[in-house]
Design an enzyme around this catalytic site. Sequence first.
Site, PDB file in Angstrom:
ATOM      1  N   HIS A  53      63.437 -39.130   5.495  1.00  0.00           N
ATOM      2  CA  HIS A  53      62.912 -39.677   6.952  1.00  0.00           C
ATOM      3  C   HIS A  53      64.026 -40.207   7.818  1.00  0.00           C
ATOM      4  O   HIS A  53      65.044 -40.676   7.116  1.00  0.00           O
ATOM      5  CB  HIS A  53      62.008 -40.775   6.613  1.00  0.00           C
ATOM      6  CG  HIS A  53      61.277 -41.444   7.626  1.00  0.00           C
ATOM      7  ND1 HIS A  53      61.735 -42.397   8.620  1.00  0.00           N
ATOM      8  CD2 HIS A  53      59.971 -41.071   8.220  1.00  0.00           C
ATOM      9  CE1 HIS A  53      60.984 -42.901   9.608  1.00  0.00           C
ATOM     10  NE2 HIS A  53      59.687 -42.000   9.347  1.00  0.00           N
ATOM     11  N   ASP A  76      63.931 -44.828  -1.336  1.00  0.00           N
ATOM     12  CA  ASP A  76      62.644 -44.898  -0.130  1.00  0.00           C
ATOM     13  C   ASP A  76      61.255 -44.599  -0.740  1.00  0.00           C
ATOM     14  O   ASP A  76      61.137 -43.461  -0.947  1.00  0.00           O
ATOM     15  CB  ASP A  76      63.017 -44.133   1.184  1.00  0.00           C
ATOM     16  CG  ASP A  76      61.908 -44.328   2.068  1.00  0.00           C
ATOM     17  OD1 ASP A  76      61.143 -44.846   2.001  1.00  0.00           O
ATOM     18  OD2 ASP A  76      62.224 -43.629   3.133  1.00  0.00           O
ATOM     19  N   GLN A 123      56.462 -43.465   0.738  1.00  0.00           N
ATOM     20  CA  GLN A 123      55.303 -42.609   0.322  1.00  0.00           C
ATOM     21  C   GLN A 123      54.859 -42.478  -1.135  1.00  0.00           C
ATOM     22  O   GLN A 123      54.055 -41.725  -1.282  1.00  0.00           O
ATOM     23  CB  GLN A 123      55.474 -41.045   0.987  1.00  0.00           C
ATOM     24  CG  GLN A 123      55.815 -40.930   2.515  1.00  0.00           C
ATOM     25  CD  GLN A 123      54.702 -41.020   3.282  1.00  0.00           C
ATOM     26  OE1 GLN A 123      53.590 -41.043   2.782  1.00  0.00           O
ATOM     27  NE2 GLN A 123      54.608 -41.218   4.586  1.00  0.00           N
ATOM     28  N   LYS A 170      51.341 -48.786   4.738  1.00  0.00           N
ATOM     29  CA  LYS A 170      51.003 -47.430   4.328  1.00  0.00           C
ATOM     30  C   LYS A 170      50.252 -47.569   3.069  1.00  0.00           C
ATOM     31  O   LYS A 170      49.678 -46.689   2.616  1.00  0.00           O
ATOM     32  CB  LYS A 170      52.049 -46.562   4.003  1.00  0.00           C
ATOM     33  CG  LYS A 170      52.784 -46.070   5.290  1.00  0.00           C
ATOM     34  CD  LYS A 170      54.087 -45.072   5.006  1.00  0.00           C
ATOM     35  CE  LYS A 170      55.017 -44.878   5.946  1.00  0.00           C
ATOM     36  NZ  LYS A 170      54.581 -44.331   7.396  1.00  0.00           N
ATOM     37  N   CYS A 188      59.611 -37.419  12.034  1.00  0.00           N
ATOM     38  CA  CYS A 188      60.992 -38.233  11.766  1.00  0.00           C
ATOM     39  C   CYS A 188      61.932 -37.832  10.794  1.00  0.00           C
ATOM     40  O   CYS A 188      62.506 -38.562  10.076  1.00  0.00           O
ATOM     41  CB  CYS A 188      60.648 -39.912  11.498  1.00  0.00           C
ATOM     42  SG  CYS A 188      59.835 -40.639  12.873  1.00  0.00           S
TER      43      CYS A 188
HETATM   44  C1  LIG Z   1      59.121 -41.583   3.845  1.00  0.00           C
HETATM   45  C2  LIG Z   1      59.580 -42.685   4.664  1.00  0.00           C
HETATM   46  N1  LIG Z   1      60.330 -43.487   5.031  1.00  0.00           N
HETATM   47  C3  LIG Z   1      60.325 -44.289   5.923  1.00  0.00           C
HETATM   48  C4  LIG Z   1      59.423 -44.289   6.805  1.00  0.00           C
HETATM   49  C5  LIG Z   1      59.366 -45.354   7.726  1.00  0.00           C
HETATM   50  O1  LIG Z   1      58.262 -46.385   7.534  1.00  0.00           O
HETATM   51  P1  LIG Z   1      58.304 -47.884   8.589  1.00  0.00           P
HETATM   52  O2  LIG Z   1      58.021 -47.220   9.912  1.00  0.00           O
HETATM   53  O3  LIG Z   1      57.009 -48.369   8.136  1.00  0.00           O
HETATM   54  O4  LIG Z   1      59.632 -48.408   8.618  1.00  0.00           O
HETATM   55  C6  LIG Z   1      58.280 -43.633   6.591  1.00  0.00           C
HETATM   56  C7  LIG Z   1      56.929 -43.478   7.611  1.00  0.00           C
HETATM   57  O5  LIG Z   1      56.489 -42.645   7.961  1.00  0.00           O
HETATM   58  C8  LIG Z   1      58.294 -42.635   5.597  1.00  0.00           C
HETATM   59  O6  LIG Z   1      57.331 -41.688   5.425  1.00  0.00           O
END
Ligand SMILES: Cc1ncc(COP(=O)(O)O)c(C=O)c1O
Length: 426
Positions: free
Chosen positions: A139, A217, A220, A243, A383
């Site tokens: 992401h 990260d 998910q 999430k 993203c």
């Molecule tokens: C794998 C992953 N990393 C990071 C994010 C970013 O999350 P946040 O906007 O809550 O920081 C997302 C959100 O879509 C994601 O799916």
Amino acid sequence: MTHATIPSTRARASASTGAGPALDVRADFPILARQIDGRPLVYLDSGATSQKPAVVIDALSEHLRAHNANVHRGVYALAQEADAAYDEARRRIAAFVGAEPRTTVFTKNVTEAINLVAYAWGRANVGPDDVVLITQLEHHANIVPWQMLCRERGAQLRYLEVDDRGELSLDQLDAELARGDVRLVAFSHVSNVLGTITPVAEMTARIRAAGAISLIDGAQAVPHMPVDVSAIGADFYAWTGHKALGPTGIGVLHGRAQIMERMEPFMTGGDMISAVDFQSATWNELPYKFEAGTPPIAEAVGLGAAVDYLSALGMARVREHEQALTAYMLQRLAEVPGLRVVGPPEAERRGGLASFTIDGIHPHDVAELCGRESVCIRAGHHCAQPLMRCLGVGATARASVGVYNEPSDIDALVDALIAGRKVFGL
Ligand SMILES: Cc1ncc(COP(=O)(O)O)c(C=O)c1O
């Protein structure tokens, strides 16, 4: 103080046979009683944000109604209640993923958690000619902070490739680590586009053996499967509350104590200091050193209620439920002519989502046509523009499940997709 109570979950007969979804908790989520344009809401966008059970909404509301005060500053009873609620939330949130409260830092979201490491650890430890290694399935939250760090420090940003199945290669990781100049490897536990579950424990062991630092990260992963941060062995593990059935405005960073103790703060100001003089300051102990200013207090209480709810369901059952739904989704999507799913073909190798394209219809039109039927899915680059480039597409549509979804939601999606093809004369 109120805390989340046991969810009104009812195990279905199919759970014991492993033949179908294991949970029946739809009634716990007030928003799912809504209709839009006379149609029941079919929410298949949990990858973007989850819906919230009543126990989370109630815990947030109860905190603000009855226990609201700032933390770490007051001596009166109400302030001590707020302190206790905040500390207790941290304890439960850390325990949920096998981490220690002292090394569990609250941030605004996972994006801020990753930035914290990129700034506070990265600026001090990555220099010219060092390598930061990430993967093609990240992401933007786990790409751009490293791009900035590498640009500023004259370091090199390198990528582990994603193969045709949407998976990473441990051999390539070994080859990269053998270069001897990798300082940090940052990667997702579960891809938000491909669904790929990466071999986190194998990767962190190799990274550690090579003397590099690992950051995962888990945005998910944590909401959808059992995650034990200490068993995974990452130096940093980050995730995001909204999430995971919790409120927006709170993210979580777990770190290794020895590394965090040596780090300088990320943001500075109130609360994160031990003492401030006219020209200098000293830092508070962990985790407060990394929590400048008033923290997300009510959000922490809400997320505490969310992890209680998930714990009561049992994360193994959550995973079983979502894996069964994903298998059903993959099977049913295969019935739609011209539809191609990206990522690992087997449900057991992926999280609860499927990204796909349909020949002859742009993904944005796919999502729009689904929206007309009250089926909420997402379309775009999610993203993850570098990954889109690897996949040779500009965008995909993505359906993602949560604890509250049922096979009928997948049926509604497939009906909407088939109807959508007809609108396009396909
Ligand atoms: C794998 C992953 N990393 C990071 C994010 C970013 O999350 P946040 O906007 O809550 O920081 C997302 C959100 O879509 C994601 O799916």
